[in-house]
Every structure is written in structure tokens, then in C-alpha cells.
Design a protein around this motif. Structure first.
Motif, PDB file in Angstrom:
ATOM      1  N   ALA A 177       0.679  -1.571  -0.190  1.00  0.00           N
ATOM      2  CA  ALA A 177      -0.528  -0.146  -0.615  1.00  0.00           C
ATOM      3  C   ALA A 177       0.656   1.330  -0.128  1.00  0.00           C
ATOM      4  CB  ALA A 177      -0.994  -0.091   1.675  1.00  0.00           C
ATOM      5  N   LEU A 178       1.695   0.901   0.840  1.00  0.00           N
ATOM      6  CA  LEU A 178       3.011   2.719   0.775  1.00  0.00           C
ATOM      7  C   LEU A 178       3.462   2.935  -0.616  1.00  0.00           C
ATOM      8  CD1 LEU A 178       5.014   2.182   4.349  1.00  0.00           C
ATOM      9  CD2 LEU A 178       2.548   3.033   3.597  1.00  0.00           C
ATOM     10  N   THR A 179       4.173   1.683  -1.304  1.00  0.00           N
ATOM     11  CA  THR A 179       4.448   2.121  -2.764  1.00  0.00           C
ATOM     12  C   THR A 179       2.675   2.633  -3.509  1.00  0.00           C
ATOM     13  OG1 THR A 179       3.818  -0.081  -3.499  1.00  0.00           O
ATOM     14  CG2 THR A 179       5.690  -0.205  -2.811  1.00  0.00           C
ATOM     15  N   GLY A 180       2.124   3.120  -3.175  1.00  0.00           N
ATOM     16  CA  GLY A 180       0.706   3.377  -4.271  1.00  0.00           C
ATOM     17  C   GLY A 180       0.940   4.805  -3.243  1.00  0.00           C
ATOM     18  N   VAL A 181       0.913   4.759  -1.886  1.00  0.00           N
ATOM     19  CA  VAL A 181       1.209   6.019  -1.542  1.00  0.00           C
ATOM     20  C   VAL A 181       2.136   6.747  -2.543  1.00  0.00           C
ATOM     21  CG1 VAL A 181       0.993   7.247   1.060  1.00  0.00           C
ATOM     22  CG2 VAL A 181      -0.339   5.009   0.430  1.00  0.00           C
ATOM     23  N   CYS A 182       3.884   6.820  -2.151  1.00  0.00           N
ATOM     24  CA  CYS A 182       4.300   7.151  -2.974  1.00  0.00           C
ATOM     25  C   CYS A 182       4.414   7.567  -4.248  1.00  0.00           C
ATOM     26  CB  CYS A 182       5.684   6.486  -2.493  1.00  0.00           C
ATOM     27  SG  CYS A 182       6.808   5.651  -1.092  1.00  0.00           S
ATOM     28  N   ARG A 183       3.740   6.942  -5.108  1.00  0.00           N
ATOM     29  CA  ARG A 183       3.680   6.898  -6.366  1.00  0.00           C
ATOM     30  C   ARG A 183       3.179   8.137  -6.570  1.00  0.00           C
ATOM     31  NH1 ARG A 183       3.863   1.373  -7.441  1.00  0.00           N
ATOM     32  NH2 ARG A 183       5.536   0.410  -8.097  1.00  0.00           N
ATOM     33  N   GLN A 184       1.453   7.563  -5.683  1.00  0.00           N
ATOM     34  CA  GLN A 184       0.271   9.406  -5.772  1.00  0.00           C
ATOM     35  C   GLN A 184       1.164  10.476  -5.159  1.00  0.00           C
ATOM     36  OE1 GLN A 184      -2.839   9.225  -7.177  1.00  0.00           O
ATOM     37  NE2 GLN A 184      -3.350  10.556  -6.778  1.00  0.00           N
ATOM     38  N   LEU A 185       2.019  10.600  -4.566  1.00  0.00           N
ATOM     39  CA  LEU A 185       2.670  11.987  -3.559  1.00  0.00           C
ATOM     40  C   LEU A 185       3.583  12.080  -4.288  1.00  0.00           C
ATOM     41  CD1 LEU A 185       3.245  10.320  -0.033  1.00  0.00           C
ATOM     42  CD2 LEU A 185       1.760  12.412  -0.972  1.00  0.00           C
ATOM     43  N   ALA A 186       4.270  11.472  -5.533  1.00  0.00           N
ATOM     44  CA  ALA A 186       5.534  11.814  -6.162  1.00  0.00           C
ATOM     45  C   ALA A 186       4.315  12.350  -7.635  1.00  0.00           C
ATOM     46  CB  ALA A 186       6.237  10.506  -7.450  1.00  0.00           C
ATOM     47  N   ALA A 187       3.760  11.865  -7.827  1.00  0.00           N
ATOM     48  CA  ALA A 187       3.367  12.374  -9.410  1.00  0.00           C
ATOM     49  C   ALA A 187       2.211  13.479  -9.061  1.00  0.00           C
ATOM     50  CB  ALA A 187       1.719  11.519  -9.382  1.00  0.00           C
ATOM     51  N   LEU A 241       3.308  15.951  -6.158  1.00  0.00           N
ATOM     52  CA  LEU A 241       4.679  17.029  -5.873  1.00  0.00           C
ATOM     53  C   LEU A 241       5.517  16.883  -6.724  1.00  0.00           C
ATOM     54  CD1 LEU A 241       4.691  15.196  -2.138  1.00  0.00           C
ATOM     55  CD2 LEU A 241       3.869  16.813  -2.837  1.00  0.00           C
ATOM     56  N   GLY A 242       5.788  16.155  -8.098  1.00  0.00           N
ATOM     57  CA  GLY A 242       6.946  16.539  -8.518  1.00  0.00           C
ATOM     58  C   GLY A 242       7.151  17.619  -9.457  1.00  0.00           C
ATOM     59  N   PRO A 243       5.842  17.922  -9.752  1.00  0.00           N
ATOM     60  CA  PRO A 243       5.764  19.343 -10.555  1.00  0.00           C
ATOM     61  C   PRO A 243       6.056  21.083  -9.763  1.00  0.00           C
ATOM     62  CG  PRO A 243       4.318  18.431 -11.408  1.00  0.00           C
ATOM     63  CD  PRO A 243       4.520  17.847  -9.881  1.00  0.00           C
ATOM     64  N   HIS A 244       6.241  20.813  -8.494  1.00  0.00           N
ATOM     65  CA  HIS A 244       6.552  21.755  -6.815  1.00  0.00           C
ATOM     66  C   HIS A 244       8.025  21.215  -6.727  1.00  0.00           C
ATOM     67  CE1 HIS A 244       2.877  22.552  -6.337  1.00  0.00           C
ATOM     68  NE2 HIS A 244       2.427  21.690  -6.102  1.00  0.00           N
ATOM     69  N   GLY A 245       8.621  19.898  -7.527  1.00  0.00           N
ATOM     70  CA  GLY A 245      10.393  19.842  -7.430  1.00  0.00           C
ATOM     71  C   GLY A 245      10.595  19.052  -5.649  1.00  0.00           C
TER      72      GLY A 245
END
Length: 242
Positions: free
Chosen positions: A162-172, A174-178
């Protein structure tokens, strides 16, 4: 040093992995803020860091309490020269439940570690990320994984997945914010010696030690990994191939 001038929060900073990562962050120049439910073991980690010439602060904190985590992040971001938060690493425990097949487990027992892991990751990551967005960058790190095919891991294995899903979502998001997001996959790090032999099926002869995990976290948090996000650092010695 790879993290000179950085400010890092390590949630679960008195655990074996959290303490090793905190010491490694401090060794590489970061000012480290340790959190956990019990202060004395955090103070012991901080004492070792200070003894080695590093900077460490301690705070009692329940990582499932979103309001408390937000207040702590606010205080850290405003501390020192007020430059904010550069790194947030969540090494809190997930009330793991292992050793029994899913067929024998109550649904509540399976979901308990999942709920705890997702809750602490969301509270700690989002609290830090709000400040990282304001300054245009930062790194969120999590212990996760879930790609192992090992029976008896129960709710813990599902939590890691589940945490890998959370991390991927956060990355998607937050990425535009650096802001970068990465997670460390490790099969565990027992004491050195015969017990440190790799699991059957691994390609290397030893499991990673705590220092190996910590060094990988340093790399992921540093500018050397500045183009890496939504990614896993595989520390399984080949047990889980990519």
C-alpha cells in the motif's frame, strides 16, 4: 558531505533503521530532528550524533496524530535559519503482524498494520511536503516495498504494498513542485554474523546491514539523486530482481 546545510526529519528515529539513517544524515551534514513516542531512546540517538559532531533535536510525537505532526513540521521549518524542511524519512513501525497465513487471520488483524502504515506515511509526508512546496523542493523517503513473494508476511506485506501506491501518488502530485519521493525495499537487517546470511533465493551472500540501508537513504536524499522520483531503491541483494 552530501547533505551539508540540509534539515531532515526522521520519524521513528529510535528504531534500528531510523537511528541508522539519522546518524548517516547527520554524518553527511544535515541537522536532524528525531521523533518518536518515547523520548529516552531518541535522546540516546541524539547523544551519539552530537558526540560525533552532528546536530540533533528530539521531540515526542505520535505520527498518527495529524495535527501534532503538522505542528512539529511547522516548528522545524521555522527553526534555525528558517530555511524549511529538506528531507523527511518515515521509519515508524506499522504494528506488523507476521507468521500466520491470511486464511487464518481476522480481517481486522490484516488491516491494522495497513491502516497504521498508510496513516503515518500520509501525516508525515504531507506535513513536510507543504513546507517543501513553499521552498520549491525536498525529498520524502519511506520504508516500503511489497514485491516479495514470501508466505506468512500477513498484513505487513499488504501494508508495504500500500505504501508504494501512496508514494507513487505523492510523487505524481508533488513532482511539479520539485519534491521527490522514493522508498527503500529491504528484507530486514539482522545482527552481523551467521544470521546475516541472505535469504534463500537472493543473489548476494548477505542481507543489507543497517548502515547499508542508511547509506542508500543518504544517496536518495542527496542532490546526486536529483532526477530520481517515484522510484524504489532495491536493497534485497537480488532476492527481488528488477
Amino acid at each position: 558531505m552530501l547533505l551539508t546545510g540540509k534539515t531532515a526529519i526522521v520519524h521513528g528515529g529510535s528504531g534500528a533503521v531510523g537511528a541508522a539513517v539519522a546518524r548517516a544524515f547527520a554524518r553527511e551534514g544535515a541537522a536532524v530532528h528525531l521523533t518518536g513516542r518515547t523520548v529516552p531512546p531518541l535522546e540516546e540517538v541524539a547523544r551519539r550524533i552530537r558526540g560525533d559532531g552532528g546536530i540533533a533535536h528530539v521531540a515526542r510525537l505520535d505520527a498518527t496524530d495529524r495535527a501534532a505532526v503538522d505542528r512539529h513540521a511547522e516548528a522545524v521549518a521555522a527553526a534555525g535559519d528558517g530555511t524549511g524542511i529538506d528531507i523527511c524519512f518515515n521509519a515508524t513501525s506499522d504494528d506488523d503482524l507476521q507468521g500466520s497465513p491470511l486464511l487464518d487471520l481476522a480481517v481486522a488483524d490484516v488491516l491494522r498494520p495497513v491502516t497504521k502504515a498508510v496513516t503515518t506515511t500520509l501525516t508525515t509526508a504531507t506535513a513536510a511536503a507543504r513546507h517543501m512546496i513553499d521552498r520549491g523542493g525536498g525529498v520524502l523517503l519511506v520504508l516500503a516495498g511489497g514485491r516479495e513473494t514470501i508466505p506468512g508476511l500477513g498484513g505487513s506485506h499488504i501494508a508495504w504494498s500500500a505504501l508504494t501506491g501512496v508514494c507513487r501518488q505523492l510523487a505524481a502530485e508533488l513532482g511539479p513542485h520539485g519534491v521527490r519521493v522514493a522508498w527503500l525495499l529491504s528484507p530486514g537487517s539482522p545482527a552481523p554474523g551467521a544470521e546475516n546470511r541472505a535469504d534463500e533465493g537472493a543473489l548476494l551472500t548477505e542481507r543489507p546491514g543497517y548502515d547499508d540501508v542508511a547509506n542508500a537513504a543518504v544517496f536518495a536524499a542527496s542532490d546526486w539523486a536529483r532526477t530520481m522520483t517515484a522510484t524504489e531503491l532495491n536493497l534485497t541483494g537480488g532476492l527481488v530482481p528488477d
